[in-house]
Design a protein around this motif. Structure first.
Motif, short mmCIF file in Angstrom:
data_model
loop_
_atom_site.label_atom_id
_atom_site.label_comp_id
_atom_site.label_asym_id
_atom_site.label_seq_id
_atom_site.Cartn_x
_atom_site.Cartn_y
_atom_site.Cartn_z
N ALA A 164 0.96 -1.06 0.06
CA ALA A 164 0.29 0.34 0.11
C ALA A 164 0.54 1.42 -0.11
CB ALA A 164 -1.18 0.26 0.94
N PRO A 165 -0.15 2.19 -0.61
CA PRO A 165 1.30 3.78 -0.41
C PRO A 165 1.66 3.73 0.94
CG PRO A 165 -0.63 3.93 -1.73
CD PRO A 165 -0.59 2.19 -1.14
N GLY A 166 3.30 4.15 0.73
CA GLY A 166 3.49 4.43 2.21
C GLY A 166 3.56 3.69 2.67
N LYS A 167 3.99 2.09 2.71
CA LYS A 167 3.79 0.91 3.87
C LYS A 167 4.85 0.10 2.88
CE LYS A 167 -0.16 1.48 6.37
NZ LYS A 167 -1.61 0.25 6.28
N GLU A 168 5.28 -0.44 3.74
CA GLU A 168 6.69 -1.88 3.11
C GLU A 168 5.43 -2.69 2.54
OE1 GLU A 168 10.06 -1.43 6.64
OE2 GLU A 168 8.95 -3.23 5.88
N ARG A 169 6.21 -3.15 1.51
CA ARG A 169 6.26 -4.86 0.55
C ARG A 169 6.09 -5.84 1.90
NH1 ARG A 169 7.61 -6.72 -4.91
NH2 ARG A 169 6.78 -4.41 -5.01
N GLU A 170 4.33 -6.10 1.78
CA GLU A 170 3.99 -7.67 3.27
C GLU A 170 3.99 -8.67 2.03
OE1 GLU A 170 0.56 -7.53 6.44
OE2 GLU A 170 0.38 -6.90 3.88
N GLY A 171 4.65 -9.64 2.80
CA GLY A 171 4.07 -11.41 2.75
C GLY A 171 2.24 -11.51 2.75
N VAL A 172 1.85 -11.67 1.83
CA VAL A 172 0.08 -12.15 2.11
C VAL A 172 0.82 -13.19 2.33
CG1 VAL A 172 -1.93 -12.44 1.20
CG2 VAL A 172 -0.28 -10.12 0.91
N ALA A 173 1.15 -14.18 1.37
CA ALA A 173 0.81 -16.06 1.34
C ALA A 173 1.57 -16.87 0.64
CB ALA A 173 -0.64 -16.28 0.99
N SER A 174 2.35 -17.71 0.99
CA SER A 174 2.64 -18.68 -0.23
C SER A 174 2.10 -19.82 0.10
CB SER A 174 4.33 -18.32 0.37
OG SER A 174 4.30 -18.95 2.08
N ILE A 175 3.31 -20.36 -0.38
CA ILE A 175 2.38 -22.22 -1.38
C ILE A 175 3.80 -22.69 -1.76
CG2 ILE A 175 1.47 -21.59 -3.52
CD1 ILE A 175 -0.37 -24.08 -3.05
N SER A 176 4.41 -23.67 -1.19
CA SER A 176 5.02 -24.63 -1.59
C SER A 176 5.72 -24.99 -3.50
CB SER A 176 4.90 -25.91 -1.58
OG SER A 176 3.96 -27.00 -0.76
#
Length: 125
Positions: A40-52
């Motif tokens: 989001a603007p002004g925020k750090e990149r966030e890991g939402v989900a991951s999958i093998s």
């Protein structure tokens, strides 16, 4: 080199749903573990989900647990993120990314080598 292309973003009202997709323009993603990130603007990149790579292991950030579902169809060479019960705070640019090596549930951006250009998700209240 893996070039990823996201689609499925858009504008929805709170409580609505969207399904994001990610496909490589060339090559295959079947040997990589994959992730969805958002910024989001002004925020750090966030890991939402991951999958093998095989789809049997996954992880979510706490704020989306129970609302978002990550999945992949290696036969179709496609990664998905089903987003339900969307909230205004989910508004962000969403990126898919691919990582070589063994699956790590930590969702650290530095572990992912290839990134898409992003698709915008906007949730209104």
């Amino acid at each position: 080199q893996v070039q990823l292309v996201e689609s499925g973003g858009g504008s929805v009202e709170a409580g609505g749903s969207l399904r994001l997709s990610c496909v490589p323009s060339e090559s295959t993603i079947s040997t990589y573990y994959m992730g969805w990130f958002r910024q989001a603007p002004g925020k750090e990149r966030e890991g939402v989900a991951s999958i093998s790579s095989g789809g049997g292991l996954w992880s979510y950030t706490d704020s989306v647990e129970g609302r978002f579902t990550i999945s992949r169809d290696n036969a179709k060479n496609t990664l998905y993120l089903q987003m339900d019960n969307l909230k205004p705070e989910d508004t962000a640019m969403y990126y898919c990314a691919a990582a070589p090596g063994l699956y790590d549930k930590q969702r650290r951006p530095e572990d992912f080598r290839w990134w898409g250009q992003g698709t915008q998700v906007t949730v209104s209240s």
